[in-house]
Write a protein that holds these residues in place. Structure first.
Motif, PDB file in Angstrom:
ATOM      1  N   ALA A  48     -41.623 -27.052 -29.272  1.00  4.75           N
ATOM      2  CA  ALA A  48     -41.457 -25.631 -29.614  1.00  4.75           C
ATOM      3  C   ALA A  48     -42.090 -24.755 -28.535  1.00  4.75           C
ATOM      4  O   ALA A  48     -41.521 -23.731 -28.133  1.00  4.75           O
ATOM      5  N   GLN A  49     -43.248 -25.156 -28.050  1.00  5.12           N
ATOM      6  CA  GLN A  49     -43.909 -24.387 -26.995  1.00  5.12           C
ATOM      7  C   GLN A  49     -43.122 -24.464 -25.680  1.00  5.12           C
ATOM      8  O   GLN A  49     -43.029 -23.475 -24.943  1.00  5.12           O
ATOM      9  N   LEU A  50     -42.554 -25.609 -25.389  1.00  5.92           N
ATOM     10  CA  LEU A  50     -41.750 -25.737 -24.174  1.00  5.92           C
ATOM     11  C   LEU A  50     -40.530 -24.829 -24.221  1.00  5.92           C
ATOM     12  O   LEU A  50     -40.139 -24.248 -23.199  1.00  5.92           O
ATOM     13  N   ARG A  51     -39.950 -24.671 -25.391  1.00  8.08           N
ATOM     14  CA  ARG A  51     -38.823 -23.742 -25.517  1.00  8.08           C
ATOM     15  C   ARG A  51     -39.278 -22.309 -25.288  1.00  8.08           C
ATOM     16  O   ARG A  51     -38.550 -21.504 -24.703  1.00  8.08           O
ATOM     17  N   LEU A  52     -40.498 -21.984 -25.718  1.00  7.40           N
ATOM     18  CA  LEU A  52     -41.041 -20.647 -25.449  1.00  7.40           C
ATOM     19  C   LEU A  52     -41.247 -20.427 -23.955  1.00  7.40           C
ATOM     20  O   LEU A  52     -41.039 -19.319 -23.452  1.00  7.40           O
ATOM     21  N   VAL A  53     -41.669 -21.479 -23.261  1.00  8.25           N
ATOM     22  CA  VAL A  53     -41.814 -21.384 -21.799  1.00  8.25           C
ATOM     23  C   VAL A  53     -40.476 -20.986 -21.182  1.00  8.25           C
ATOM     24  O   VAL A  53     -40.401 -20.058 -20.370  1.00  8.25           O
ATOM     25  N   GLU A  54     -39.433 -21.676 -21.586  1.00 17.72           N
ATOM     26  CA  GLU A  54     -38.105 -21.390 -21.017  1.00 17.72           C
ATOM     27  C   GLU A  54     -37.652 -19.973 -21.350  1.00 17.72           C
ATOM     28  O   GLU A  54     -37.070 -19.290 -20.503  1.00 17.72           O
ATOM     29  N   LEU A  55     -37.918 -19.516 -22.554  1.00 16.00           N
ATOM     30  CA  LEU A  55     -37.531 -18.160 -22.923  1.00 16.00           C
ATOM     31  C   LEU A  55     -38.297 -17.113 -22.124  1.00 16.00           C
ATOM     32  O   LEU A  55     -37.739 -16.099 -21.703  1.00 16.00           O
ATOM     33  N   ALA A  56     -39.580 -17.347 -21.915  1.00 14.97           N
ATOM     34  CA  ALA A  56     -40.419 -16.376 -21.217  1.00 14.97           C
ATOM     35  C   ALA A  56     -40.162 -16.370 -19.717  1.00 14.97           C
ATOM     36  O   ALA A  56     -40.186 -15.303 -19.093  1.00 14.97           O
ATOM     37  N   ALA A  57     -39.944 -17.538 -19.140  1.00 15.56           N
ATOM     38  CA  ALA A  57     -39.766 -17.645 -17.687  1.00 15.56           C
ATOM     39  C   ALA A  57     -38.979 -18.917 -17.373  1.00 15.56           C
ATOM     40  O   ALA A  57     -39.560 -19.977 -17.182  1.00 15.56           O
ATOM     41  N   PRO A  58     -37.663 -18.817 -17.342  1.00 14.16           N
ATOM     42  CA  PRO A  58     -36.828 -20.007 -17.168  1.00 14.16           C
ATOM     43  C   PRO A  58     -37.198 -20.879 -15.968  1.00 14.16           C
ATOM     44  O   PRO A  58     -37.153 -22.097 -16.064  1.00 14.16           O
ATOM     45  N   LEU A  59     -37.578 -20.274 -14.858  1.00 11.51           N
ATOM     46  CA  LEU A  59     -37.941 -21.081 -13.693  1.00 11.51           C
ATOM     47  C   LEU A  59     -39.246 -21.833 -13.909  1.00 11.51           C
ATOM     48  O   LEU A  59     -39.442 -22.916 -13.361  1.00 11.51           O
ATOM     49  N   GLU A  60     -40.125 -21.276 -14.712  1.00 13.04           N
ATOM     50  CA  GLU A  60     -41.393 -21.942 -15.023  1.00 13.04           C
ATOM     51  C   GLU A  60     -41.131 -23.277 -15.733  1.00 13.04           C
ATOM     52  O   GLU A  60     -41.851 -24.248 -15.535  1.00 13.04           O
ATOM     53  N   ALA A  61     -40.077 -23.316 -16.544  1.00 14.81           N
ATOM     54  CA  ALA A  61     -39.746 -24.536 -17.281  1.00 14.81           C
ATOM     55  C   ALA A  61     -39.289 -25.660 -16.357  1.00 14.81           C
ATOM     56  O   ALA A  61     -39.245 -26.814 -16.766  1.00 14.81           O
ATOM     57  N   ARG A  62     -38.978 -25.337 -15.113  1.00 21.16           N
ATOM     58  CA  ARG A  62     -38.517 -26.345 -14.150  1.00 21.16           C
ATOM     59  C   ARG A  62     -39.640 -26.851 -13.249  1.00 21.16           C
ATOM     60  O   ARG A  62     -39.408 -27.707 -12.408  1.00 21.16           O
ATOM     61  N   ARG A  63     -40.833 -26.311 -13.409  1.00 21.74           N
ATOM     62  CA  ARG A  63     -41.955 -26.772 -12.601  1.00 21.74           C
ATOM     63  C   ARG A  63     -42.264 -28.230 -12.936  1.00 21.74           C
ATOM     64  O   ARG A  63     -42.096 -28.675 -14.073  1.00 21.74           O
TER      65      ARG A  63
END
Length: 95
Positions: A48-63
């Protein structure tokens, strides 16, 4: 609040500049929370938190650090709804 590009004063222009800066504090907080939840075994909460990462900053989710968390969640709970799609979106580098 005026639309960005419609100068009405220094404060208004400053607010517009702040709106244009991508905010990643939410993504960073969600990443830290995801790590903590994974440490205590809450895999669903981690996702659930990882999905929030993607919503807040999609490129951050690819780090790499976030992709590593995604990979760990996928190892532990491959059955989580939406995980496969999320992993495909975030773990594959754009061409």
């Amino acid at each position: 609040m005026p639309a960005c590009g419609t100068p009405r004063g220094k404060a208004d222009r400053g607010e517009c500049l702040l709106e244009e800066i991508p905010l990643t504090s939410e993504a960073l907080a969600a990443t830290d929370t995801a790590r903590a939840l994974l440490d205590i075994g809450d895999t669903a909460g981690t996702f659930a938190q990882l999905r929030l990462v993607e919503l807040a900053a999609p490129l951050e989710a690819r780090r790499p650090s976030v992709r590593a968390l995604t990979g760990r969640v996928a190892e532990l709970r491959p059955d989580l709804p939406g995980l496969r799609d999320y992993a495909q979106r975030t773990m594959v580098s754009p061409i």
